[in-house]
Design a protein around this motif. Structure first.
Motif, PDB file in Angstrom:
ATOM      1  N   TRP A 136       6.987  77.783  62.484  1.00 22.50           N
ATOM      2  CA  TRP A 136       5.900  77.387  63.377  1.00 22.50           C
ATOM      3  C   TRP A 136       4.681  78.289  63.192  1.00 22.50           C
ATOM      4  O   TRP A 136       4.772  79.399  62.667  1.00 22.50           O
ATOM      5  N   ALA A 137       3.554  77.830  63.699  1.00 22.98           N
ATOM      6  CA  ALA A 137       2.309  78.584  63.584  1.00 22.98           C
ATOM      7  C   ALA A 137       2.269  79.736  64.579  1.00 22.98           C
ATOM      8  O   ALA A 137       2.929  79.711  65.617  1.00 22.98           O
ATOM      9  N   GLY A 138       1.472  80.746  64.244  1.00 22.35           N
ATOM     10  CA  GLY A 138       1.281  81.856  65.161  1.00 22.35           C
ATOM     11  C   GLY A 138       2.254  82.993  64.934  1.00 22.35           C
ATOM     12  O   GLY A 138       3.048  82.985  63.985  1.00 22.35           O
ATOM     13  N   ASN A 139       2.191  83.964  65.819  1.00 29.19           N
ATOM     14  CA  ASN A 139       3.007  85.168  65.724  1.00 29.19           C
ATOM     15  C   ASN A 139       4.359  84.929  66.393  1.00 29.19           C
ATOM     16  O   ASN A 139       4.423  84.613  67.583  1.00 29.19           O
ATOM     17  N   SER A 140       5.430  85.102  65.640  1.00 30.06           N
ATOM     18  CA  SER A 140       6.764  84.787  66.163  1.00 30.06           C
ATOM     19  C   SER A 140       7.175  85.721  67.297  1.00 30.06           C
ATOM     20  O   SER A 140       7.810  85.291  68.275  1.00 30.06           O
ATOM     21  N   ARG A 141       6.822  87.007  67.197  1.00 34.84           N
ATOM     22  CA  ARG A 141       7.180  87.966  68.246  1.00 34.84           C
ATOM     23  C   ARG A 141       6.462  87.615  69.557  1.00 34.84           C
ATOM     24  O   ARG A 141       7.069  87.639  70.635  1.00 34.84           O
ATOM     25  N   GLU A 142       5.193  87.292  69.464  1.00 35.74           N
ATOM     26  CA  GLU A 142       4.441  86.927  70.664  1.00 35.74           C
ATOM     27  C   GLU A 142       5.012  85.663  71.305  1.00 35.74           C
ATOM     28  O   GLU A 142       5.089  85.559  72.532  1.00 35.74           O
ATOM     29  N   PHE A 143       5.418  84.712  70.472  1.00 38.33           N
ATOM     30  CA  PHE A 143       6.040  83.488  70.990  1.00 38.33           C
ATOM     31  C   PHE A 143       7.345  83.817  71.713  1.00 38.33           C
ATOM     32  O   PHE A 143       7.586  83.358  72.835  1.00 38.33           O
ATOM     33  N   GLY A 144       8.187  84.617  71.073  1.00 39.57           N
ATOM     34  CA  GLY A 144       9.467  84.964  71.670  1.00 39.57           C
ATOM     35  C   GLY A 144       9.318  85.675  73.004  1.00 39.57           C
ATOM     36  O   GLY A 144      10.036  85.383  73.969  1.00 39.57           O
ATOM     37  N   GLU A 145       8.388  86.606  73.068  1.00 41.40           N
ATOM     38  CA  GLU A 145       8.172  87.346  74.311  1.00 41.40           C
ATOM     39  C   GLU A 145       7.606  86.440  75.399  1.00 41.40           C
ATOM     40  O   GLU A 145       7.990  86.555  76.570  1.00 41.40           O
ATOM     41  N   ALA A 146       6.711  85.534  75.029  1.00 42.22           N
ATOM     42  CA  ALA A 146       6.139  84.604  76.007  1.00 42.22           C
ATOM     43  C   ALA A 146       7.219  83.709  76.612  1.00 42.22           C
ATOM     44  O   ALA A 146       7.262  83.494  77.831  1.00 42.22           O
ATOM     45  N   VAL A 147       8.105  83.204  75.763  1.00 41.68           N
ATOM     46  CA  VAL A 147       9.169  82.333  76.257  1.00 41.68           C
ATOM     47  C   VAL A 147      10.132  83.120  77.142  1.00 41.68           C
ATOM     48  O   VAL A 147      10.576  82.625  78.190  1.00 41.68           O
ATOM     49  N   ALA A 148      10.456  84.344  76.768  1.00 46.01           N
ATOM     50  CA  ALA A 148      11.361  85.158  77.572  1.00 46.01           C
ATOM     51  C   ALA A 148      10.790  85.414  78.962  1.00 46.01           C
ATOM     52  O   ALA A 148      11.516  85.394  79.966  1.00 46.01           O
ATOM     53  N   ILE A 149       9.481  85.653  79.029  1.00 49.98           N
ATOM     54  CA  ILE A 149       8.842  85.846  80.334  1.00 49.98           C
ATOM     55  C   ILE A 149       8.957  84.571  81.165  1.00 49.98           C
ATOM     56  O   ILE A 149       9.270  84.614  82.366  1.00 49.98           O
ATOM     57  N   LEU A 150       8.749  83.426  80.533  1.00 46.24           N
ATOM     58  CA  LEU A 150       8.849  82.157  81.244  1.00 46.24           C
ATOM     59  C   LEU A 150      10.280  81.873  81.692  1.00 46.24           C
ATOM     60  O   LEU A 150      10.513  81.364  82.798  1.00 46.24           O
ATOM     61  N   VAL A 151      11.266  82.207  80.863  1.00 49.85           N
ATOM     62  CA  VAL A 151      12.666  82.025  81.246  1.00 49.85           C
ATOM     63  C   VAL A 151      12.991  82.909  82.455  1.00 49.85           C
ATOM     64  O   VAL A 151      13.664  82.477  83.404  1.00 49.85           O
ATOM     65  N   GLY A 152      12.492  84.145  82.434  1.00 48.74           N
ATOM     66  CA  GLY A 152      12.679  85.014  83.586  1.00 48.74           C
ATOM     67  C   GLY A 152      12.031  84.445  84.831  1.00 48.74           C
ATOM     68  O   GLY A 152      12.610  84.493  85.935  1.00 48.74           O
ATOM     69  N   ASP A 153      10.835  83.884  84.677  1.00 47.97           N
ATOM     70  CA  ASP A 153      10.149  83.266  85.820  1.00 47.97           C
ATOM     71  C   ASP A 153      10.937  82.073  86.360  1.00 47.97           C
ATOM     72  O   ASP A 153      11.004  81.860  87.580  1.00 47.97           O
ATOM     73  N   LEU A 154      11.519  81.279  85.463  1.00 44.49           N
ATOM     74  CA  LEU A 154      12.370  80.170  85.902  1.00 44.49           C
ATOM     75  C   LEU A 154      13.531  80.688  86.755  1.00 44.49           C
ATOM     76  O   LEU A 154      13.857  80.114  87.803  1.00 44.49           O
ATOM     77  N   ALA A 155      14.142  81.769  86.306  1.00 46.69           N
ATOM     78  CA  ALA A 155      15.260  82.341  87.053  1.00 46.69           C
ATOM     79  C   ALA A 155      14.815  82.789  88.449  1.00 46.69           C
ATOM     80  O   ALA A 155      15.544  82.603  89.434  1.00 46.69           O
TER      81      ALA A 155
END
Length: 348
Positions: free
Chosen positions: A120-139
């Motif tokens: 995928w496009a963009g920075n993979s680390r930034e994507f991973g961290e963004a999703v992890a924050i969102l998963v935490g917010d879902l919790a």
């Protein structure tokens, strides 16, 4: 292996967690099938080997105060406490740059790898961290859903629990950046980040949902405070000397992250100039295994590990003494005693 005070009570809580995650996952997959991924990641985190210590403290406080541990509100509260813990872990791994959790890739690492593998496009680390924050917010949101229809007293305790874990985390991040290793500061962090949210507040919630908060609040504070501190002190020791296969996290991660633990503070207090120079390596992201070994040697040479072991023993003795004068039901007292000893002397 978890003690019976945990293993015998978490079944209904785990089933409720699976149920609410399934409901939310099914609802959102109808909107877009890609939304399965964050819910699957959250469920994997929750069921990847967590000890369920916090719901267990809640359960036995509730039962001990005369509540029904199998009532809908009690099961929901126990599930909410564990769900909130998942929120904290998802975010904590991002802040600490921890690539693994319980022997598996942390959420941010999992989604970083997915990004890389998918091209995928963009920075993979930034994507991973963004999703992890969102998963935490879902919790966090789901935890609040589970705590609906509660009394003002319970609501106030729940609010305090959520505030305290965030306040403690900020103090932890700040102290790591400042590289301040004093025992008073370390104690303040562990009390707010772990002690209250892991032990004291679950105990308070158990009493409050049973309608007995005023009667048992002081007792649960006096019992829970030393247990919560001992809990984190044991974590500090395991973070430096634990068995990686048992803890699920690489030994030395706390040292690489520069965590301002009581263990490191105790080592600094007793270190000579040469030993202090070695301790100054703490906080280096590129800390080699050989450096970790040198720091471990200094901690042992300064007997900082023994200082912490003695403190754990003293705190646990104080906590167990509190149980001797309580009017809680006998079954609950026995379970709380077992839990206090487990968190203080566990190996994982």
């Amino acid at each position: 292996m978890n003690p019976s005070s945990i293993s015998e009570v978490v079944g209904p809580i785990d089933r409720r967690l699976i149920d609410i995650l399934s409901i939310e996952r099914n609802k959102w997959v109808e909107v877009d099938e890609t939304l399965a991924a964050p819910f699957d990641a959250l469920q994997s985190l929750i069921f990847s080997g967590g000890k369920r210590i916090r719901p267990a403290f809640f359960y036995w406080a509730h039962v001990g105060a005369g509540g029904d541990g199998l009532s809908k509100i009690a099961v929901n509260a126990g599930a909410a406490i564990e769900m909130l813990h998942a929120f904290a872990l998802a975010h904590d791994d991002v802040m600490d740059h921890s690539s693994s959790r319980r022997g598996e890739p942390s959420i941010w690492q999992h989604f970083t790898d997915l990004h890389d593998e998918s091209g995928w496009a963009g920075n993979s680390r930034e994507f991973g961290e963004a999703v992890a924050i969102l998963v935490g917010d879902l919790a966090h949101v789901i935890a609040d859903q589970l705590m609906r229809d509660i009394s003002p007293t319970v609501s106030q305790i729940w609010d305090e629990l959520r505030l305290e874990v965030n306040i403690g985390q900020y103090l932890d991040v700040l102290s790591g950046a400042r590289q301040t290793f004093d025992r008073d500061g370390a104690r303040r962090i562990l009390e707010y980040k772990t002690g209250r949210y892991s032990v004291q507040r679950p105990l308070h919630l158990g009493a409050a949902i049973a309608g007995k908060y005023d009667e048992f609040a002081d007792f649960f504070t006096d019992f829970g405070r030393p247990v919560g501190v001992a809990f984190q002190l044991r974590d500090d020791l395991l973070g430096v000397f634990g068995d990686e296969k048992a803890t699920g996290k690489p030994v030395g991660d706390d040292l690489r992250e520069g965590k301002p633990t009581s263990l490191v503070a105790a080592a600094y207090e007793k270190a000579n100039a040469q030993q202090t120079e070695v301790l100054h390596l703490i906080g280096s992201e590129d800390l080699a295994d050989s450096d970790v070994a040198r720091i471990q040697e200094v901690i042992i040479e300064t007997e900082a590990d023994q200082v912490i072991e003695k403190e754990i023993k003293s705190l646990t003795t104080v906590a167990l003494r509190e149980l001797e004068t309580s009017s809680l039901k006998k079954e609950a007292l026995e379970a709380l005693r077992e839990l206090a000893l487990f968190v203080a002397y566990r190996s994982y």
